[in-house]
Design a protein around this motif. Structure first.
Motif, PDB file in Angstrom:
ATOM      1  N   ALA A   1      -9.980   2.305  -5.412  1.00 11.78           N
ATOM      2  CA  ALA A   1     -10.975   2.566  -4.375  1.00 11.78           C
ATOM      3  C   ALA A   1     -10.369   2.485  -2.975  1.00 11.78           C
ATOM      4  O   ALA A   1     -10.839   3.138  -2.053  1.00 11.78           O
ATOM      5  N   ARG A   2      -9.331   1.661  -2.807  1.00  9.96           N
ATOM      6  CA  ARG A   2      -8.669   1.519  -1.505  1.00  9.96           C
ATOM      7  C   ARG A   2      -7.158   1.492  -1.734  1.00  9.96           C
ATOM      8  O   ARG A   2      -6.669   0.741  -2.560  1.00  9.96           O
ATOM      9  N   VAL A   3      -6.459   2.324  -0.977  1.00  7.76           N
ATOM     10  CA  VAL A   3      -5.011   2.445  -1.157  1.00  7.76           C
ATOM     11  C   VAL A   3      -4.331   2.525   0.201  1.00  7.76           C
ATOM     12  O   VAL A   3      -4.794   3.221   1.092  1.00  7.76           O
ATOM     13  N   GLY A   4      -3.240   1.788   0.333  1.00  7.23           N
ATOM     14  CA  GLY A   4      -2.392   1.894   1.518  1.00  7.23           C
ATOM     15  C   GLY A   4      -1.083   2.536   1.102  1.00  7.23           C
ATOM     16  O   GLY A   4      -0.521   2.202   0.065  1.00  7.23           O
ATOM     17  N   MET A   5      -0.597   3.484   1.881  1.00  3.11           N
ATOM     18  CA  MET A   5       0.658   4.166   1.571  1.00  3.11           C
ATOM     19  C   MET A   5       1.570   4.102   2.781  1.00  3.11           C
ATOM     20  O   MET A   5       1.108   4.225   3.917  1.00  3.11           O
ATOM     21  N   LEU A   6       2.839   3.893   2.522  1.00  3.88           N
ATOM     22  CA  LEU A   6       3.852   3.912   3.570  1.00  3.88           C
ATOM     23  C   LEU A   6       4.717   5.137   3.319  1.00  3.88           C
ATOM     24  O   LEU A   6       5.453   5.190   2.338  1.00  3.88           O
ATOM     25  N   CYS A   7       4.577   6.143   4.165  1.00  6.02           N
ATOM     26  CA  CYS A   7       5.261   7.419   3.956  1.00  6.02           C
ATOM     27  C   CYS A   7       5.949   7.832   5.249  1.00  6.02           C
ATOM     28  O   CYS A   7       5.374   7.713   6.327  1.00  6.02           O
ATOM     29  N   PHE A   8       7.178   8.325   5.128  1.00  6.15           N
ATOM     30  CA  PHE A   8       7.882   8.810   6.308  1.00  6.15           C
ATOM     31  C   PHE A   8       8.925   9.839   5.899  1.00  6.15           C
ATOM     32  O   PHE A   8       9.341   9.897   4.744  1.00  6.15           O
ATOM     33  N   GLY A   9       9.315  10.680   6.848  1.00  6.38           N
ATOM     34  CA  GLY A   9      10.317  11.703   6.585  1.00  6.38           C
ATOM     35  C   GLY A   9       9.862  12.687   5.529  1.00  6.38           C
ATOM     36  O   GLY A   9       8.671  12.930   5.337  1.00  6.38           O
ATOM     37  N   VAL A  10      10.828  13.250   4.816  1.00  2.74           N
ATOM     38  CA  VAL A  10      10.519  14.200   3.752  1.00  2.74           C
ATOM     39  C   VAL A  10       9.740  13.504   2.640  1.00  2.74           C
ATOM     40  O   VAL A  10       8.984  14.128   1.908  1.00  2.74           O
ATOM     41  N   GLY A  11       9.874  12.166   2.512  1.00  4.63           N
ATOM     42  CA  GLY A  11       9.148  11.402   1.511  1.00  4.63           C
ATOM     43  C   GLY A  11       7.640  11.456   1.674  1.00  4.63           C
ATOM     44  O   GLY A  11       6.896  11.053   0.783  1.00  4.63           O
ATOM     45  N   LEU A  12       7.163  11.962   2.805  1.00  5.62           N
ATOM     46  CA  LEU A  12       5.732  12.123   3.022  1.00  5.62           C
ATOM     47  C   LEU A  12       5.106  12.979   1.925  1.00  5.62           C
ATOM     48  O   LEU A  12       3.967  12.751   1.520  1.00  5.62           O
ATOM     49  N   VAL A  13       5.856  13.924   1.403  1.00 11.10           N
ATOM     50  CA  VAL A  13       5.349  14.818   0.363  1.00 11.10           C
ATOM     51  C   VAL A  13       4.911  14.026  -0.862  1.00 11.10           C
ATOM     52  O   VAL A  13       3.949  14.384  -1.530  1.00 11.10           O
ATOM     53  N   GLU A  14       5.615  12.926  -1.171  1.00 12.40           N
ATOM     54  CA  GLU A  14       5.254  12.114  -2.329  1.00 12.40           C
ATOM     55  C   GLU A  14       3.845  11.555  -2.213  1.00 12.40           C
ATOM     56  O   GLU A  14       3.201  11.288  -3.224  1.00 12.40           O
ATOM     57  N   CYS A  15       3.377  11.338  -1.014  1.00  7.82           N
ATOM     58  CA  CYS A  15       2.060  10.725  -0.805  1.00  7.82           C
ATOM     59  C   CYS A  15       0.922  11.747  -0.819  1.00  7.82           C
ATOM     60  O   CYS A  15      -0.231  11.373  -1.024  1.00  7.82           O
ATOM     61  N   LEU A  16       1.211  13.004  -0.586  1.00  5.92           N
ATOM     62  CA  LEU A  16       0.140  13.994  -0.432  1.00  5.92           C
ATOM     63  C   LEU A  16      -0.703  14.172  -1.687  1.00  5.92           C
ATOM     64  O   LEU A  16      -1.936  14.140  -1.615  1.00  5.92           O
ATOM     65  N   HIS A  17      -0.075  14.388  -2.829  1.00  6.74           N
ATOM     66  CA  HIS A  17      -0.843  14.635  -4.056  1.00  6.74           C
ATOM     67  C   HIS A  17      -1.705  13.428  -4.435  1.00  6.74           C
ATOM     68  O   HIS A  17      -2.915  13.582  -4.662  1.00  6.74           O
ATOM     69  N   PRO A  18      -1.154  12.211  -4.493  1.00  8.62           N
ATOM     70  CA  PRO A  18      -2.012  11.065  -4.806  1.00  8.62           C
ATOM     71  C   PRO A  18      -3.113  10.862  -3.767  1.00  8.62           C
ATOM     72  O   PRO A  18      -4.246  10.542  -4.121  1.00  8.62           O
ATOM     73  N   ALA A  19      -2.808  11.055  -2.483  1.00 10.94           N
ATOM     74  CA  ALA A  19      -3.826  10.876  -1.442  1.00 10.94           C
ATOM     75  C   ALA A  19      -4.972  11.869  -1.625  1.00 10.94           C
ATOM     76  O   ALA A  19      -6.147  11.494  -1.551  1.00 10.94           O
ATOM     77  N   GLU A  20      -4.662  13.134  -1.873  1.00 13.19           N
ATOM     78  CA  GLU A  20      -5.705  14.143  -2.088  1.00 13.19           C
ATOM     79  C   GLU A  20      -6.553  13.808  -3.307  1.00 13.19           C
ATOM     80  O   GLU A  20      -7.780  13.913  -3.276  1.00 13.19           O
ATOM     81  N   ALA A  21      -5.887  13.399  -4.403  1.00 15.73           N
ATOM     82  CA  ALA A  21      -6.610  13.076  -5.636  1.00 15.73           C
ATOM     83  C   ALA A  21      -7.500  11.853  -5.455  1.00 15.73           C
ATOM     84  O   ALA A  21      -8.591  11.790  -6.027  1.00 15.73           O
ATOM     85  N   LEU A  22      -7.073  10.886  -4.654  1.00 12.26           N
ATOM     86  CA  LEU A  22      -7.871   9.682  -4.431  1.00 12.26           C
ATOM     87  C   LEU A  22      -8.988   9.909  -3.423  1.00 12.26           C
ATOM     88  O   LEU A  22     -10.070   9.349  -3.544  1.00 12.26           O
ATOM     89  N   LEU A  23      -8.751  10.747  -2.420  1.00 14.16           N
ATOM     90  CA  LEU A  23      -9.780  11.028  -1.412  1.00 14.16           C
ATOM     91  C   LEU A  23     -10.945  11.822  -1.986  1.00 14.16           C
ATOM     92  O   LEU A  23     -12.087  11.649  -1.572  1.00 14.16           O
ATOM     93  N   ALA A  24     -10.666  12.698  -2.954  1.00  9.81           N
ATOM     94  CA  ALA A  24     -11.717  13.568  -3.524  1.00  9.81           C
ATOM     95  C   ALA A  24     -12.919  12.769  -4.046  1.00  9.81           C
ATOM     96  O   ALA A  24     -14.061  13.129  -3.742  1.00  9.81           O
ATOM     97  N   PRO A  25     -12.730  11.678  -4.808  1.00 12.93           N
ATOM     98  CA  PRO A  25     -13.889  10.915  -5.276  1.00 12.93           C
ATOM     99  C   PRO A  25     -14.380   9.864  -4.265  1.00 12.93           C
ATOM    100  O   PRO A  25     -15.292   9.114  -4.577  1.00 12.93           O
ATOM    101  N   GLY A  26     -13.770   9.822  -3.070  1.00 15.53           N
ATOM    102  CA  GLY A  26     -14.276   8.918  -2.030  1.00 15.53           C
ATOM    103  C   GLY A  26     -13.473   7.652  -1.790  1.00 15.53           C
ATOM    104  O   GLY A  26     -13.954   6.758  -1.102  1.00 15.53           O
ATOM    105  N   ALA A  27     -12.266   7.559  -2.302  1.00 20.40           N
ATOM    106  CA  ALA A  27     -11.446   6.379  -2.060  1.00 20.40           C
ATOM    107  C   ALA A  27     -11.024   6.322  -0.589  1.00 20.40           C
ATOM    108  O   ALA A  27     -10.995   7.343   0.092  1.00 20.40           O
ATOM    109  N   GLN A  28     -10.720   5.139  -0.121  1.00 22.07           N
ATOM    110  CA  GLN A  28     -10.202   4.950   1.230  1.00 22.07           C
ATOM    111  C   GLN A  28      -8.685   4.942   1.144  1.00 22.07           C
ATOM    112  O   GLN A  28      -8.095   4.098   0.486  1.00 22.07           O
ATOM    113  N   VAL A  29      -8.072   5.916   1.821  1.00 20.08           N
ATOM    114  CA  VAL A  29      -6.608   6.020   1.774  1.00 20.08           C
ATOM    115  C   VAL A  29      -6.091   5.909   3.197  1.00 20.08           C
ATOM    116  O   VAL A  29      -6.570   6.549   4.087  1.00 20.08           O
TER     117      VAL A  29
END
Length: 130
Positions: free
Chosen positions: A102-130
């Motif tokens: 329901a709540r997720v914190g991510m530390l993303c920087f540089g090209v590694g930002l791409v790693e966070c996009l898919h999980p963030a989108e999937a978690l935001l869709a049902p209403g999670a706080q990212v």
């Protein structure tokens, strides 16, 4: 230069790597091998890839060109591949993450930002706080 490169999974693969509770469409880590050049042996580099869901995966690569005496890195090899050319990917490994958080914190920087996009989108869709 930064490039998004898309690769087909081998036809001998039994579908996409199982990850994320078997749901597919997640993040995987791939090892990519570049052939030997000049007096340098083969080089292998890890990349985080996103499964595209259609039998392919994508990686984002910052291309670091190299010429003698610097010698090209794996990224320069990938940047020089023409469309339709093969790349040697000796290892693909799935990375799992919780889809019901329901709540997720991510530390993303540089090209590694791409790693966070898919999980963030999937978690935001049902209403999670990212």
């Amino acid at each position: 230069q930064v490039h998004r490169l898309r690769f087909a999974l081998p036809t001998v693969a039994s579908g996409e790597p199982a990850c994320c509770g078997g749901a597919g469409g997640g993040i995987v880590h791939v090892m990519i091998r570049a052939p030997a050049v000049f007096n340098q042996s083969e080089r292998i580099a890890p990349y985080s890839a996103t499964l595209d869901g259609d039998g392919s995966f994508s990686i984002v690569v910052k291309i670091y060109p190299g010429e003698p005496p610097a010698y090209a890195a794996v990224s320069a090899h990938l940047g020089s591949l023409p469309v339709g050319e093969y790349a040697h990917v000796p290892s693909i490994r799935a990375q799992d993450w919780r889809r019901d958080a329901a709540r997720v914190g991510m530390l993303c920087f540089g090209v590694g930002l791409v790693e966070c996009l898919h999980p963030a989108e999937a978690l935001l869709a049902p209403g999670a706080q990212v």
